[in-house]
Scaffold this motif. Sequence first.
Motif: not given
Length: 541
Positions: A93-97, A100-107
Motif C-alpha cells: 500500500q505504501e508502494l502504491i501511495a 500515486q503521489a508521483y503521478v499527481h506531482s508529475n503530470p
Amino acid sequence: MPHTEQTITVFLNAKILTLDPLKPHGEAMAVQGERILAVGAKEDILALAPGSAAREDLEGQVVIPGLGDSHMHLLNWGLAMDGVELAGAGSIQELIALGQAYVHSNPGREWILGRGFNHELFSPPRLPTREDLDQVSTVHPVIFTRVCGHICTANSKALELAGIDANTADPPGGRIDRDEHTGKPTGVLRENAMDLVTKLIPSPTVEDYRRILRRASAQAAALGLTTVQSNDLHGARSLAKRLQAYQELDQAEELPIRIILQASMPSAGDLQAYLEVYQAHAPSSKLALGPLKLFADGSLGGRTAALSRPYADAPHTKGVPIYEQGELDELVLTAAQHNLQAAVHAIGDGAVDQVLSSFERAQSLFPAWNQRPRIIHAQITRYDQLVRMARLGVVADIQPIFVPTDLHFAERRVGAARAEYAYAWKTMHSLGIHTAGGSDCPVEPCNPFWGMHAAITRQDRTGYPPGGWHPQERLNAQEALSLFTTGPAYAAHEEHCKGTLSPGKLADFLVLPQNPLEIDPWELLDLKASAVYVGGKKVSP
C-alpha cells in the motif's frame, strides 16, 4: 609553448594516514599540480615549498586517501532520483501511495518509473503485481523495479504495450511470472524478461544524461568518493549517447570525481561495438573506459542467483543462469583475445562455477591476458571456489553494505551449510584473494563509511545479530578501509596512482574530523568528510 610552473599547495597540521607501508604517517603534505610531491614532517615539507606556495591549515584533522567504489551504477542512481523513490516503502500500500503521489506531482510524465523497493520488508513479503500497479495508473505505463535491479513489476498498460500475454514465451535468461490458475502474466518480470518492457521506455537525451550525472557525481563526491567504477554502458544501442554525455561533461570539466566506466555488453555484437570504442578512446584524468561487464545470474533476494543446488526455501528452482557455459566462454575469450579486463556478476555458487571455468579457459588459451579478471559480488561461495579464485588471481568485487540487508534472509534462502562461506571476506583475505569494496548503488547506498561499518560489524542498524552474522568473516578497521582505497585501485590496475598518499600519486584525499581506524565502528555511520579533494582541488563541500 613556454613551460608553466605548477603551483604547490602545502597542507599543514594534519594527521595523515597514507596507507603506504613505507611511510604510514605524516603531519604535512605538499601537492604540486594534480599530484603529491611529498608527505612527512611539517618542517621537511615547508622546506620543499617556495614562499609563493599556498598553505592550508587542517587544524589537527585526519587525512586519508580518496575513497573508491569498485562497482556501482552512477547513472542508474541518478535516474532513480529522477523517478519514484521506493526505498522507503514498507508495504504494498505504501508502494502504491508513493506512485500515486508521483503521478499527481508529475503530470507531464509519460512513463512512471520507480526503483528501490524490497518486498522482504513487506508483510506478507510478496512482490507487487500488475493489479497493484494498476492502482497507480491505468493510463500510464508503470514499471517498478526491485532494489536488486533484477526483478520488476509492470502494470497492465506496460504489459499491453509490450505485447506480453499468456502466450508470450519466456526469453532466454529470463522469466515471466504467471498466475498458477489462469496462466496470465502477474506483471512480475525477472532478469532478461525485464527487457521486454524496459526497451520501450523513451531514451533520455544526452542533455538528460548530463543533468542526471552532474547531480549523482556531486552527491558521490559529498560522500567522500573520489573514484567510482560505474556500470553505465549497456549494449551497443545506447553506447554512443551515454558515452557522449560523459565525454561532454569531462571536456567541460564538470566531473568532480574520477570515473571508470564498466560496459555491459551481453552479446558478441555488443562486445565488438565496445571494443571499437575502447580501442579508439583516449582516457583523461577524470574519465576512462574499463572492463567488459557480464551478468552470469541474478539476485539472491529475487531467487534468480544461480545455485549449484536448489534453494532451501524454494526447492523447485536453482535460480536463473543468464548464459550457457559455451556462451559465457566465448564472450570472456573475446575479451581475453583483446587483453580487455572481464568483470562478471556472479552471486550464486552455480554462477561462480561457470565464471571460474570461463576465466580458466581464457587464461589457458591466451596466456598473455594480464587484466586481472574480476567476479562482482561472489556472495554464495564454497571454500573450494575461493581456493580456485586465489589460484587464478581473480579479484573479488565485494559489497559489505549488502550484509545488513541480506543477513535477514540469506540463510533461509540457501540453508546453513551453504551459508558457511557466504560473504566470506576474511577467508578471501586469508587466501590472498584481492578484494575491492563497492556498493552496487542504487541497490544499496554508496556511502563508503557505511560499507566499512558493515565490513567490521556484519550487523544491521539495530546491532543484530549480537557479535555479527558469521563473525569469523568480520574485517578489522584497517582491512575495511583498504577495501575502499587500495582495493579498487588494484582492481582497476591503478595502484601506481591511487589508493595511498605517496609521492607521485594523484592528490585525491579526504579531510576527516575523526580517525576512521580509531573510532567505534558505529561512529562510522555518522562520519562525514570536512573536505574532499580530487587532484589537489577541493570538490566538496
